[in-house]
Design a protein around this motif. Structure first.
Motif, PDB file in Angstrom:
ATOM      1  N   PRO A  82       0.769  -1.195  -0.112  1.00 59.82           N
ATOM      2  CA  PRO A  82      -0.060  -0.001   0.179  1.00 59.82           C
ATOM      3  C   PRO A  82       0.975   1.169  -0.012  1.00 59.82           C
ATOM      4  O   PRO A  82       1.991   1.313   0.490  1.00 59.82           O
ATOM      5  CB  PRO A  82      -0.773  -0.275   1.262  1.00 59.82           C
ATOM      6  N   ALA A  83       0.437   2.184  -0.513  1.00 62.82           N
ATOM      7  CA  ALA A  83       1.177   3.637  -0.778  1.00 62.82           C
ATOM      8  C   ALA A  83       1.556   4.155   0.892  1.00 62.82           C
ATOM      9  O   ALA A  83       2.619   4.712   0.860  1.00 62.82           O
ATOM     10  CB  ALA A  83       0.181   4.594  -1.326  1.00 62.82           C
ATOM     11  N   LYS A  84       0.678   3.701   1.584  1.00 64.09           N
ATOM     12  CA  LYS A  84       1.035   4.315   3.117  1.00 64.09           C
ATOM     13  C   LYS A  84       2.298   3.587   3.742  1.00 64.09           C
ATOM     14  O   LYS A  84       3.091   4.011   4.244  1.00 64.09           O
ATOM     15  CB  LYS A  84      -0.124   4.067   3.911  1.00 64.09           C
ATOM     16  N   ILE A  85       2.412   2.177   3.182  1.00 70.13           N
ATOM     17  CA  ILE A  85       3.460   1.435   3.797  1.00 70.13           C
ATOM     18  C   ILE A  85       4.735   1.889   3.125  1.00 70.13           C
ATOM     19  O   ILE A  85       5.709   2.156   3.376  1.00 70.13           O
ATOM     20  CB  ILE A  85       3.278  -0.124   3.566  1.00 70.13           C
ATOM     21  N   LEU A  86       4.657   2.046   1.544  1.00 72.71           N
ATOM     22  CA  LEU A  86       5.559   2.714   0.724  1.00 72.71           C
ATOM     23  C   LEU A  86       6.278   4.023   1.474  1.00 72.71           C
ATOM     24  O   LEU A  86       7.472   4.084   1.348  1.00 72.71           O
ATOM     25  CB  LEU A  86       5.189   2.554  -0.547  1.00 72.71           C
ATOM     26  N   LEU A  87       5.475   4.899   1.700  1.00 72.65           N
ATOM     27  CA  LEU A  87       5.953   6.112   2.405  1.00 72.65           C
ATOM     28  C   LEU A  87       6.767   5.954   3.586  1.00 72.65           C
ATOM     29  O   LEU A  87       7.816   6.480   3.797  1.00 72.65           O
ATOM     30  CB  LEU A  87       4.815   7.114   2.851  1.00 72.65           C
ATOM     31  N   SER A  88       6.201   4.948   4.487  1.00 69.98           N
ATOM     32  CA  SER A  88       6.899   4.719   5.741  1.00 69.98           C
ATOM     33  C   SER A  88       8.202   4.070   5.461  1.00 69.98           C
ATOM     34  O   SER A  88       9.289   4.367   5.915  1.00 69.98           O
ATOM     35  CB  SER A  88       5.929   3.845   6.358  1.00 69.98           C
TER      36      SER A  88
END
Length: 255
Positions: free
Chosen positions: A190-196
């Protein structure tokens, strides 16, 4: 070191056995950095030196891996955003990348406006700082701008993480989907995981680049857990998952 700070140079009853070795070692080693390792082993010189040398080796090892990850993430982001892009406007000036109809991402949101302006400024600054580079100057003369994939190549890990944060959800999801395209459905990122992960990798890269200590260090910019990895991870509850081993276990999906 021995009289004022109680360092030990003892070996088999000889209290000064490692004295000359220490003098030679510190001729080209920063004592302030080295002393951090001494505190971890009760200022026993030879043990501190072993840890210091291992940490130096491990930083260099990680640096190579982090560089490969950085190149992969920059290329993947460039491909996700540029393949199929057919507008006449320069892609980094396209407000559709940064704004959407959601209140958090709309043009009327002052925080979003400020973030987008800062992002565009830093991208322009990247180019200006490299304007004397042969490839950059050639592209500016030929196209009037620097080609998008060249701009991504100029980015640091920090630039990339900031750029992904500045994207509105549709384009952020597009980058995450492109990176996840070869993965099974349950392993999609997910994009949220990628950002983290990008932010945490930036943090780790900065430690390695500035010769920071990795050994026995608790980390405070941590990567989020991917749902498919939770059962595989063994977290040290006393340290709340902040050791380097816990930190690195989160990246098996990218690898």
């Amino acid at each position: 070191m021995k009289k004022s700070s109680n360092w030990s140079f003892n070996y088999n009853g000889n209290n000064d056995f490692y004295k000359q070795d220490c003098l030679d070692f510190l001729r080209d080693t920063d004592f302030q950095s080295f002393s951090q390792y001494g505190k971890l082993v009760n200022r026993r010189y030879i043990e501190a030196k072993r840890i210091y040398l291992f940490d130096s080796y491990f930083r260099n090892f990680l640096q190579e891996i982090l560089e490969r990850l950085e190149v992969f993430l920059k290329k993947s982001t460039a491909d996700a955003l540029t393949i199929g892009y057919n507008k006449s406007i320069y892609i980094f000036e396209d407000d559709d990348l940064y704004y959407s109809g959601q209140s958090k991402y709309c043009k009327e949101n002052p925080k979003r406006q400020d973030l987008v302006l800062k992002t565009k400024y830093h991208l322009s600054r990247l180019v200006l700082e490299k304007q004397d580079d042969a490839i950059i100057s050639k592209q500016i003369n030929q196209y009037g701008v620097v080609l998008p994939w060249t701009v991504f190549r100029l980015m640091t890990f920090g630039n990339l993480a900031s750029f992904l944060i500045a994207l509105q959800p549709e384009y952020r999801n597009k980058v995450a989907a492109h990176i996840s395209s070869v993965l099974n459905q349950e392993d999609k990122i997910p994009a949220k995981i990628l950002l983290s992960w990008c932010n945490a990798l930036r943090y780790l890269r900065n430690i390695c680049s500035h010769n920071g200590r990795l050994y026995s260090r608790l980390h405070h910019t941590l990567p989020a857990f991917h749902r498919s990895d939770r059962e595989l991870l063994e977290i040290d509850l006393d340290n709340d998952g902040k050791t380097l081993l816990d930190f690195l276990q989160n990246y098996n999906m990218i690898n």
